[in-house]
Design an enzyme around this catalytic site. Structure first.
Site, PDB file in Angstrom:
ATOM      1  N   HIS A  13       0.834  -1.198   0.000  1.00 44.16           N
ATOM      2  CA  HIS A  13       0.000   0.000   0.000  1.00 44.16           C
ATOM      3  C   HIS A  13       0.876   1.258   0.000  1.00 44.16           C
ATOM      4  CE1 HIS A  13      -3.660   2.347   1.388  1.00 44.16           C
ATOM      5  NE2 HIS A  13      -2.674   3.157   1.743  1.00 44.16           N
ATOM      6  N   GLU A  14       1.850   1.303   0.908  1.00 42.33           N
ATOM      7  CA  GLU A  14       2.690   2.495   1.017  1.00 42.33           C
ATOM      8  C   GLU A  14       3.566   2.694  -0.217  1.00 42.33           C
ATOM      9  OE1 GLU A  14       1.742   4.419   3.131  1.00 42.33           O
ATOM     10  OE2 GLU A  14       0.696   3.027   4.438  1.00 42.33           O
TER      11      GLU A  14
ATOM     12  N   HIS B 237       1.712   4.234  -3.070  1.00 35.90           N
ATOM     13  CA  HIS B 237       1.594   5.691  -3.044  1.00 35.90           C
ATOM     14  C   HIS B 237       2.753   6.310  -3.815  1.00 35.90           C
ATOM     15  CE1 HIS B 237      -1.912   6.487  -0.651  1.00 35.90           C
ATOM     16  NE2 HIS B 237      -1.465   5.839   0.414  1.00 35.90           N
TER      17      HIS B 237
ATOM     18  N   TYR C 297      -3.834  14.444  -3.430  1.00 36.90           N
ATOM     19  CA  TYR C 297      -4.388  13.743  -2.281  1.00 36.90           C
ATOM     20  C   TYR C 297      -5.482  14.580  -1.607  1.00 36.90           C
ATOM     21  CZ  TYR C 297      -4.188  10.127   1.330  1.00 36.90           C
ATOM     22  OH  TYR C 297      -4.475   9.081   2.169  1.00 36.90           O
TER      23      TYR C 297
ATOM     24  N   GLU D 259      -5.820   6.874  -2.818  1.00 37.25           N
ATOM     25  CA  GLU D 259      -5.888   5.910  -1.722  1.00 37.25           C
ATOM     26  C   GLU D 259      -6.407   4.561  -2.203  1.00 37.25           C
ATOM     27  OE1 GLU D 259      -4.985   4.798   2.095  1.00 37.25           O
ATOM     28  OE2 GLU D 259      -4.571   6.733   1.131  1.00 37.25           O
TER      29      GLU D 259
ATOM     30  N   ASP E 127     -12.887  12.203   3.364  1.00 38.78           N
ATOM     31  CA  ASP E 127     -11.488  11.822   3.551  1.00 38.78           C
ATOM     32  C   ASP E 127     -11.133  10.776   2.494  1.00 38.78           C
ATOM     33  OD1 ASP E 127      -9.470   9.754   4.717  1.00 38.78           O
ATOM     34  OD2 ASP E 127      -9.225  11.511   6.005  1.00 38.78           O
TER      35      ASP E 127
ATOM     36  N   HIS F 200      -9.533   8.122   2.531  1.00 46.04           N
ATOM     37  CA  HIS F 200      -9.661   6.731   2.955  1.00 46.04           C
ATOM     38  C   HIS F 200     -11.100   6.229   2.809  1.00 46.04           C
ATOM     39  CE1 HIS F 200      -5.887   7.872   4.992  1.00 46.04           C
ATOM     40  NE2 HIS F 200      -5.560   6.618   4.763  1.00 46.04           N
TER      41      HIS F 200
END
Length: 541
Positions: free
Chosen positions: A355-356, A359, A370, A379, A441, A443
């Protein structure tokens, strides 16, 4: 002594997994047969040197390209990335400047046929880039002061101040205007560092936009069983430096919040014990997850490294005190992981690392802002590829699924953090697009992308996959037939890297994925129809 690469089993879990689980993960890369050659519109794997050469060629021709596109005399192109398809099509991604100032929201992708002619252009904005004057009516100091006050509403009292405001042209929304970009450094209430960009109109002082450079995400368990790691022997010690994957390093912040951290060093080349009280355990999971992610992008999508340049990032573990999160930071080109509640549950599992790192891939390609709908797509992309890498790993201790955070138990009741089949089950994410999506948001607005990906991969309705039960509805009650996760991954990656820009919203994401599916599988194919049906299923039309 000249460093050499060492590969040995490392203890990372309380149980030892079967050898079959290992060869399906990192260890498999050494002996795996070459991937089949790309066909048609599929991207070809470019060696870092070949990609660098193509970028140099595109840079040498950027003035001619600007002329072909009819750009103004004060506009210049800056080459960011180049991707080549098997059919000879070349996709060149550019940032743009105006009178030497960065144009935020001015990025574009030029698609050229094999003969060099321009087939089409994907632009972040269709507006002409021009401003009435390059002389601002408010000072940079005044803009920075206003930005500091604005950012303080979303960043905690631990402010570290605002950097000098820089003049830019804001073109991401409305008519392009002269503006200031001020970066306010601080810390969010949960301990996550923040680098908030506040865009201010240089003539009126009005805030135009804001977004955070730090991209956060939460993940799973620390255990992946016994795994192989890429390490380097230097003198009498080994370090967590992966020479096979661009020199990726894993370091120990020792509960600090700044700096690169201390490189993990070990005399025996056997790391961790599967328990969080051993500082090496979190490092093993992070290092392993980073290796899997590198291998996934290289083998599945032909991309060598996050930027496609063959260079590794680095991972920092043991961030802060009881920090329950993980984040990607472009400024250090690194992933950072907290140790969880009570410093007993590091967030360093496979899909967290993927996931990271994803990005970073998004930043190096479409650079989805973002915030707003593009933030949800940013995301969602990390959830999509985090899930994809988890399936790719085929690790018996952490099998692939369409659940996010199912093992970390952040909610305290055994439920996952997010669900891809029906995102609203988490109580906050959206299943389907509506006019409020851009205000959420990232997420939670990511739920629309996650739901689309699940529908495209597996289809709607109740089913059981890998022992996990799912039941995915559609916005219009239609039945969606999945085309398979392997195809869905390739479509999303091609859309991200070739047809999305910083300003892409959900409607534009639909257009980008339809184009990608058409390139890969031809118009009117079952795959294109599947993409359209899945978007209809989440109310994006």
């Amino acid at each position: 002594m000249t460093p050499r690469i060492s590969r040995k089993a490392r203890i990372t879990g309380t149980a030892v997994v079967a050898a079959a689980a290992l060869v399906a993960g990192v260890a498999a890369t050494a002996s795996a047969s070459p991937a089949p050659a790309a066909k048609g519109g599929a991207p070809v794997a470019l060696a870092a040197s070949h990609r660098a050469e193509m970028i140099r060629d595109a840079s040498a021709a950027k003035a001619q390209t600007a002329k072909e596109l009819g750009l103004g005399a004060q506009e210049q192109l800056v080459v960011k990335d180049v991707i080549k398809d098997a059919d000879g099509t070349v996709h060149t991604r550019y940032d743009r400047t105006f009178a030497g100032l960065p144009v935020l929201g001015g990025d574009m992708v030029v698609h050229r046929a094999k003969d060099g002619s321009i087939k089409s252009t994907t632009k972040s904005t269709q507006k002409s880039i021009k401003v009435a004057s390059l002389t601002p009516k408010i000072t940079a100091a005044a803009a920075a002061q206003r930005a500091h006050g604005t950012a303080a509403k979303s960043i905690s009292a631990k402010q570290t101040g605002a950097q000098a405001a820089k003049k830019v042209v804001w073109a991401a929304s409305g008519t392009p205007v002269l503006a200031y970009d001020t970066v306010v450094n601080g810390v969010k209430k949960d301990g996550t560092p923040s680098r908030m960009h506040v865009i201010t109109d240089a003539n009126t002082g009005k805030k135009l936009f804001q977004y955070d450079d730090i991209r956060t995400g939460k993940g799973e368990s620390e255990f992946s069983g016994t795994v192989d790691l890429g390490t380097t022997k230097d003198g009498s010690n080994f370090t967590l430096t992966d020479g096979d994957r661009g020199g990726h390093k894993t370091t120990n912040l020792e509960n600090g919040e700044d700096g690169d951290g201390k490189l993990f060093t070990n005399s025996t080349d056997t790391w961790g014990n599967g328990k969080p009280d051993n500082p090496e355990t979190a490092a093993v999971d992070a290092h392993y997850g980073a290796a899997l992610t590198w291998d996934y992008y290289k083998e599945v999508h032909g991309r060598t490294g996050i930027k496609g340049d063959g260079k590794g990032a680095f991972s920092r573990v043991h961030y802060g005190d009881s920090y329950v999160n993980a984040f990607w930071d472009d400024s250090c080109f690194c992933m950072t992981y907290g140790d969880g509640e009570g410093n007993k549950a590091p967030l360093t599992a496979i899909d967290v690392a993927a996931h990271e790192m994803s990005h970073g891939v998004t930043s190096a390609t479409a650079n989805l802002t973002y915030s707003g709908e593009s933030g949800g797509l940013n995301e969602g992309t990390s959830d999509i590829f985090g899930t994809s890498v988890e399936f790719y790993a085929n690790n018996a201790e952490d099998p692939g699924d369409y659940l996010i955070g199912e093992k970390i138990d952040i909610n305290g009741d055994g439920t996952p953090l997010r669900y891809m089949d029906k995102p609203s089950k988490d109580g906050q994410s959206q299943d389907n697009w509506d006019s409020s999506t851009g205000g959420l948001d990232p997420h939670y607005s990511s739920g629309v992308a996650n739901h689309f990906f699940y529908l495209l991969s597996e289809g709607s309705g109740a089913k059981e996959i890998g022992g996990v039960k799912y039941d995915s509805p559609t916005a219009d009650g239609s039945k969606v037939e999945g085309i398979g996760r392997d195809k869905a991954e390739k479509i999303w990656f091609k859309a991200l890297s070739e047809y999305m820009t910083s300003n892409t919203d959900y409607k534009a994401a639909r257009e980008a994925t339809v184009k990608a599916a058409t390139d890969l599988y031809k118009a009117d194919s079952a795959e294109v129809k599947g993409v359209e049906a899945a978007w209809n299923g989440v109310a994006v039309k």
